[in-house]
Design a protein around this motif. Structure first.
Motif, PDB file in Angstrom:
ATOM      1  N   TYR A 173     -20.555  14.195   6.931  1.00 27.67           N
ATOM      2  CA  TYR A 173     -19.475  14.225   7.913  1.00 27.67           C
ATOM      3  C   TYR A 173     -19.605  15.577   8.582  1.00 27.67           C
ATOM      4  O   TYR A 173     -19.849  16.587   7.925  1.00 27.67           O
ATOM      5  CB  TYR A 173     -18.101  14.048   7.250  1.00 27.67           C
ATOM      6  N   ALA A 174     -19.472  15.575   9.916  1.00 25.95           N
ATOM      7  CA  ALA A 174     -19.794  16.794  10.669  1.00 25.95           C
ATOM      8  C   ALA A 174     -18.678  17.156  11.655  1.00 25.95           C
ATOM      9  O   ALA A 174     -18.827  16.972  12.852  1.00 25.95           O
ATOM     10  CB  ALA A 174     -21.120  16.588  11.402  1.00 25.95           C
ATOM     11  N   PRO A 175     -17.551  17.657  11.146  1.00 25.47           N
ATOM     12  CA  PRO A 175     -16.439  17.963  12.048  1.00 25.47           C
ATOM     13  C   PRO A 175     -16.684  19.203  12.907  1.00 25.47           C
ATOM     14  O   PRO A 175     -17.407  20.111  12.511  1.00 25.47           O
ATOM     15  CB  PRO A 175     -15.266  18.220  11.096  1.00 25.47           C
ATOM     16  N   SER A 176     -16.088  19.183  14.086  1.00 26.16           N
ATOM     17  CA  SER A 176     -16.083  20.376  14.934  1.00 26.16           C
ATOM     18  C   SER A 176     -14.752  21.081  14.679  1.00 26.16           C
ATOM     19  O   SER A 176     -13.702  20.464  14.867  1.00 26.16           O
ATOM     20  CB  SER A 176     -16.168  19.985  16.411  1.00 26.16           C
ATOM     21  N   PRO A 177     -14.779  22.332  14.265  1.00 22.63           N
ATOM     22  CA  PRO A 177     -13.517  23.000  13.922  1.00 22.63           C
ATOM     23  C   PRO A 177     -12.764  23.489  15.164  1.00 22.63           C
ATOM     24  O   PRO A 177     -12.538  24.678  15.354  1.00 22.63           O
ATOM     25  CB  PRO A 177     -13.978  24.167  13.038  1.00 22.63           C
ATOM     26  N   ASP A 195     -17.337   6.731  19.897  1.00 22.75           N
ATOM     27  CA  ASP A 195     -17.477   7.515  21.128  1.00 22.75           C
ATOM     28  C   ASP A 195     -18.851   8.165  21.233  1.00 22.75           C
ATOM     29  O   ASP A 195     -19.252   8.605  22.308  1.00 22.75           O
ATOM     30  CB  ASP A 195     -16.363   8.575  21.225  1.00 22.75           C
ATOM     31  N   LEU A 196     -19.584   8.233  20.122  1.00 23.30           N
ATOM     32  CA  LEU A 196     -20.904   8.873  20.160  1.00 23.30           C
ATOM     33  C   LEU A 196     -22.054   7.865  20.181  1.00 23.30           C
ATOM     34  O   LEU A 196     -23.224   8.243  20.102  1.00 23.30           O
ATOM     35  CB  LEU A 196     -21.047   9.840  18.978  1.00 23.30           C
ATOM     36  N   LEU A 197     -21.693   6.592  20.337  1.00 21.91           N
ATOM     37  CA  LEU A 197     -22.722   5.540  20.326  1.00 21.91           C
ATOM     38  C   LEU A 197     -23.804   5.791  21.379  1.00 21.91           C
ATOM     39  O   LEU A 197     -25.001   5.716  21.102  1.00 21.91           O
ATOM     40  CB  LEU A 197     -22.033   4.189  20.577  1.00 21.91           C
ATOM     41  N   VAL A 224     -22.883   8.317   9.911  1.00 17.45           N
ATOM     42  CA  VAL A 224     -21.661   7.546  10.193  1.00 17.45           C
ATOM     43  C   VAL A 224     -20.800   8.417  11.095  1.00 17.45           C
ATOM     44  O   VAL A 224     -20.550   9.581  10.785  1.00 17.45           O
ATOM     45  CB  VAL A 224     -20.883   7.233   8.890  1.00 17.45           C
ATOM     46  N   ARG A 225     -20.371   7.886  12.229  1.00 18.56           N
ATOM     47  CA  ARG A 225     -19.518   8.672  13.125  1.00 18.56           C
ATOM     48  C   ARG A 225     -18.769   7.732  14.061  1.00 18.56           C
ATOM     49  O   ARG A 225     -18.951   6.512  14.008  1.00 18.56           O
ATOM     50  CB  ARG A 225     -20.340   9.695  13.910  1.00 18.56           C
ATOM     51  N   GLY A 226     -17.936   8.316  14.916  1.00 20.88           N
ATOM     52  CA  GLY A 226     -17.079   7.510  15.787  1.00 20.88           C
ATOM     53  C   GLY A 226     -17.864   6.826  16.897  1.00 20.88           C
ATOM     54  O   GLY A 226     -18.917   7.310  17.342  1.00 20.88           O
TER      55      GLY A 226
HETATM   56  N1  GLU Z   1     -19.054  17.187  15.588  1.00 18.49           N
HETATM   57  C1  GLU Z   1     -18.793  15.906  16.178  1.00 18.49           C
HETATM   58  C2  GLU Z   1     -17.309  15.669  16.239  1.00 18.49           C
HETATM   59  O1  GLU Z   1     -16.543  16.285  15.524  1.00 18.49           O
HETATM   60  C3  GLU Z   1     -19.428  14.772  15.403  1.00 18.49           C
HETATM   61  C4  GLU Z   1     -20.875  14.707  15.640  1.00 18.49           C
HETATM   62  C5  GLU Z   1     -21.620  13.664  14.833  1.00 18.49           C
HETATM   63  O2  GLU Z   1     -21.066  13.134  13.860  1.00 18.49           O
HETATM   64  O3  GLU Z   1     -22.757  13.409  15.185  1.00 18.49           O
HETATM   65  O4  GLU Z   1     -16.886  14.855  17.035  1.00 18.49           O
END
Ligand code: GLU
Length: 314
Positions: A5-9, A207-209, A203-205
């Motif tokens: 999981y890669a959140p943007s802070p 919106d990034l498809l 796995v991500r939202g």
């Molecule tokens: N950092 C991105 C966000 O918080 C997610 C990027 C990713 O999952 O590829 O929206």
């Protein structure tokens, strides 16, 4: 299936963020694999160190833990993008050597205005823009303007099979790998990090498809094996818009501060994902039992007043 999981802070995590985080976590845990937390703080204007800590606390509050991350380290450290410039520099070098990177003096807005066809998030950069860019180059350099670096793609159709959304096709044209202000573009950083951190399932939202198409081109150009992708439909708020940090959507921190228990939030998330047909509190252990990827709701979920009441939002 190493997951992440890669959140943007850039704010506290809202319900939509943790809903995606939860799916990423459950996917990894069900497969018995490692789960990585990576902090994506490249947007230096909007990222804040106190949100890094807050986001970790929010995930932990829900019972989401990780095996590698900024606080526990691991073999692929550092797990925070602002400390990974050397890796991005190295990748950029590879791309430059392949002859596919060029200096672009047109702003995103100029590109958009010039674009001949409407095109989702990524403005098309074609022959007309190329000619104009060449013309402007000398003049902009004289003015001391620095260019952005773009990766050249002759408009191609990229198709892939999303693990959740099925067959996808997007047209991709040139895209930014380094911004004019020197900051690394998301597309480059995320590919380098997922590849070097040996992530096997992203796995991500939803919106990034579309971004995935551009990223697949970079995986190939950099000689990396691409992971599988799993895009989760979004959570829509009471006003019919998707949740966003900028808009101040309902966050885990806000719920926690008014005493809402993690089980109640998890219960709501499970219900919204179609993992459970009753709106009732659930523990993480129960949720792990219930989790089945093929049950997940295929459409966006709309938050209604009675869901908020269940969550105890005044
Ligand atoms: N950092 C991105 C966000 O918080 C997610 C990027 C990713 O999952 O590829 O929206």
């Amino acid at each position: 299936m190493r997951g992440r999981y890669a959140p943007s802070p850039t704010g506290y995590l809202h319900l939509g963020n943790v809903r995606t985080a939860l799916v990423a976590y459950l996917q990894a845990r069900q497969a018995g694999s490692s789960f990585v937390l990576r902090i994506e703080d490249l947007d230096s204007a909007r990222s804040r160190p106190d949100y890094i800590r807050a986001n970790m606390t929010e995930l932990q509050y829900l019972g989401i833990d990780w095996d590698e991350g900024p606080d526990v380290k691991g073999p692929y450290k550092p797990y925070i993008q602002s400390e990974r410039h050397d890796f991005y520099e190295e990748a950029l070098k590879t791309l430059v050597e392949s002859g596919q990177v060029f200096e672009c003096f047109l702003s995103r807005k100029e590109l958009r205005d010039l674009a001949s066809a409407p095109h989702g998030q990524m403005p098309i950069y074609g022959q007309a823009e190329r000619a104009l860019n060449e013309k402007l180059k000398a003049q902009k350099k004289l003015e001391g303007k620095t260019p952005s670096l773009r990766f050249r793609v002759e408009q191609v159709l990229v198709s892939f099979n999303d693990g959740f959304m099925g067959e996808q096709s997007f047209e991709v044209s040139d895209f930014i790998v380094r911004r004019a202000d020197g900051e690394w573009a998301y597309q480059l950083a995320v590919v380098v990090d997922d590849a070097l951190m040996k992530i096997e399932e992203v796995v991500r939202g939803e919106d990034l498809l579309e971004s995935t198409a551009a990223q697949l081109i970079l995986y190939k150009a950099l000689g990396y094996k691409a992971p599988t992708f799993f895009h989760v439909p979004l959570l829509i708020d009471e006003t019919g818009e998707r949740m966003s940090k900028r808009k101040g959507s309902l966050t885990v921190t806000a719920l926690r501060e008014v005493g809402v228990k993690a089980e109640r939030i998890l219960g709501f998330l499970a219900y919204s994902l179609d993992l459970h047909d009753k709106l009732e509190p659930l523990s993480m252990a129960e949720l792990k039992e219930l989790y089945q990827a093929d049950k997940l709701k295929k459409e966006a979920f709309k938050l209604e007043k009675h869901h908020l009441e269940f969550l105890g939002v005044p």
